[in-house]
Design an enzyme around this catalytic site. Sequence first.
Site, mmCIF file in Angstrom:
data_model
loop_
_atom_site.group_PDB
_atom_site.id
_atom_site.type_symbol
_atom_site.label_atom_id
_atom_site.label_comp_id
_atom_site.label_asym_id
_atom_site.label_seq_id
_atom_site.Cartn_x
_atom_site.Cartn_y
_atom_site.Cartn_z
ATOM 1 C CB VAL A 68 -9.031 2.268 -5.020
ATOM 2 C CG1 VAL A 68 -8.696 1.761 -6.424
ATOM 3 C CG2 VAL A 68 -8.032 3.335 -4.575
ATOM 4 C CG ASN A 115 -12.557 -0.669 3.598
ATOM 5 O OD1 ASN A 115 -12.977 -1.096 4.668
ATOM 6 N ND2 ASN A 115 -11.393 -0.049 3.485
ATOM 7 C CD GLN A 159 -14.569 -0.170 -2.809
ATOM 8 O OE1 GLN A 159 -15.701 -0.473 -2.448
ATOM 9 N NE2 GLN A 159 -13.971 -0.709 -3.859
ATOM 10 C CG HIS A 175 -6.961 -2.913 2.894
ATOM 11 N ND1 HIS A 175 -6.187 -1.784 2.777
ATOM 12 C CD2 HIS A 175 -8.157 -2.600 2.347
ATOM 13 C CE1 HIS A 175 -6.899 -0.819 2.187
ATOM 14 N NE2 HIS A 175 -8.093 -1.287 1.919
ATOM 15 C CG HIS A 213 -8.660 -2.805 -2.618
ATOM 16 N ND1 HIS A 213 -9.571 -2.047 -3.331
ATOM 17 C CD2 HIS A 213 -8.500 -2.184 -1.422
ATOM 18 C CE1 HIS A 213 -9.932 -0.997 -2.598
ATOM 19 N NE2 HIS A 213 -9.295 -1.058 -1.426
ATOM 20 C CG ASP A 256 -2.060 0.976 1.120
ATOM 21 O OD1 ASP A 256 -3.209 0.528 0.981
ATOM 22 O OD2 ASP A 256 -1.798 2.198 1.155
HETATM 23 P P1 5GP Z 1 -9.673 1.542 0.222
HETATM 24 O O1 5GP Z 1 -9.747 2.799 1.045
HETATM 25 O O2 5GP Z 1 -10.326 1.726 -1.136
HETATM 26 O O3 5GP Z 1 -10.161 0.306 0.926
HETATM 27 O O4 5GP Z 1 -8.136 1.277 -0.006
HETATM 28 C C1 5GP Z 1 -7.413 1.837 -1.060
HETATM 29 C C2 5GP Z 1 -5.965 1.753 -0.680
HETATM 30 O O5 5GP Z 1 -5.197 1.991 -1.851
HETATM 31 C C3 5GP Z 1 -5.508 2.802 0.338
HETATM 32 O O6 5GP Z 1 -4.991 2.141 1.485
HETATM 33 C C4 5GP Z 1 -4.464 3.619 -0.394
HETATM 34 O O7 5GP Z 1 -3.382 3.987 0.431
HETATM 35 C C5 5GP Z 1 -4.038 2.683 -1.507
HETATM 36 N N1 5GP Z 1 -3.587 3.361 -2.712
HETATM 37 C C6 5GP Z 1 -4.235 4.341 -3.380
HETATM 38 N N2 5GP Z 1 -3.534 4.715 -4.458
HETATM 39 C C7 5GP Z 1 -2.410 3.953 -4.477
HETATM 40 C C8 5GP Z 1 -1.295 3.872 -5.370
HETATM 41 O O8 5GP Z 1 -1.180 4.593 -6.360
HETATM 42 N N3 5GP Z 1 -0.334 2.962 -5.064
HETATM 43 C C9 5GP Z 1 -0.426 2.148 -3.970
HETATM 44 N N4 5GP Z 1 0.588 1.266 -3.770
HETATM 45 N N5 5GP Z 1 -1.461 2.197 -3.114
HETATM 46 C C10 5GP Z 1 -2.448 3.086 -3.362
#
Ligand code: 5GP
Length: 115
Positions: A97, A88, A95, A103, A101, A33
């Site tokens: 993205v 999420n 969420q 985590h 996914h 992440d």
């Molecule tokens: P969500 O909040 O959708 O469950 O998790 C998305 C995760 O993607 C977040 O923990 C965020 O830090 C990670 N993330 C977002 N953009 C990027 C990226 O460009 N590269 C990486 N490695 N992680 C990302």
Amino acid sequence: MASDGDTVFGKILRGEIPCDQVYGDDLCIAFRDGQPQAPVHLLVIPREPIPQLADATDAHQQLLGHLLLVAARVAKLEGLQSWRTVINSGAEAGQTVFHLHVHVIGGRPLAWPPG
Ligand code: 5GP
């Protein structure tokens, strides 16, 4: 929810932006992440751009099981004996993205319940 795969994770899968990948196979990849919330914070994502868990269907049963098995595999590869897996689903759940996914978070004590 339809998706054309044009999320940041779609760009990572297409090699358009870099990531620190720790695992990959025909169905998924795992990478670190970008804003880790713990000493180990990995993301396991399917190559298929399913936007969120709410969009998964019976056709994804094997893929979803595979993602969890890969999550456990990469956690153990990182040396973790305990970790948390989080999916999420939806903006109100956190969420950000919209490419499904998992985590994998560990390497420090984790409080419960989460915020
Ligand atoms: P969500 O909040 O959708 O469950 O998790 C998305 C995760 O993607 C977040 O923990 C965020 O830090 C990670 N993330 C977002 N953009 C990027 C990226 O460009 N590269 C990486 N490695 N992680 C990302």
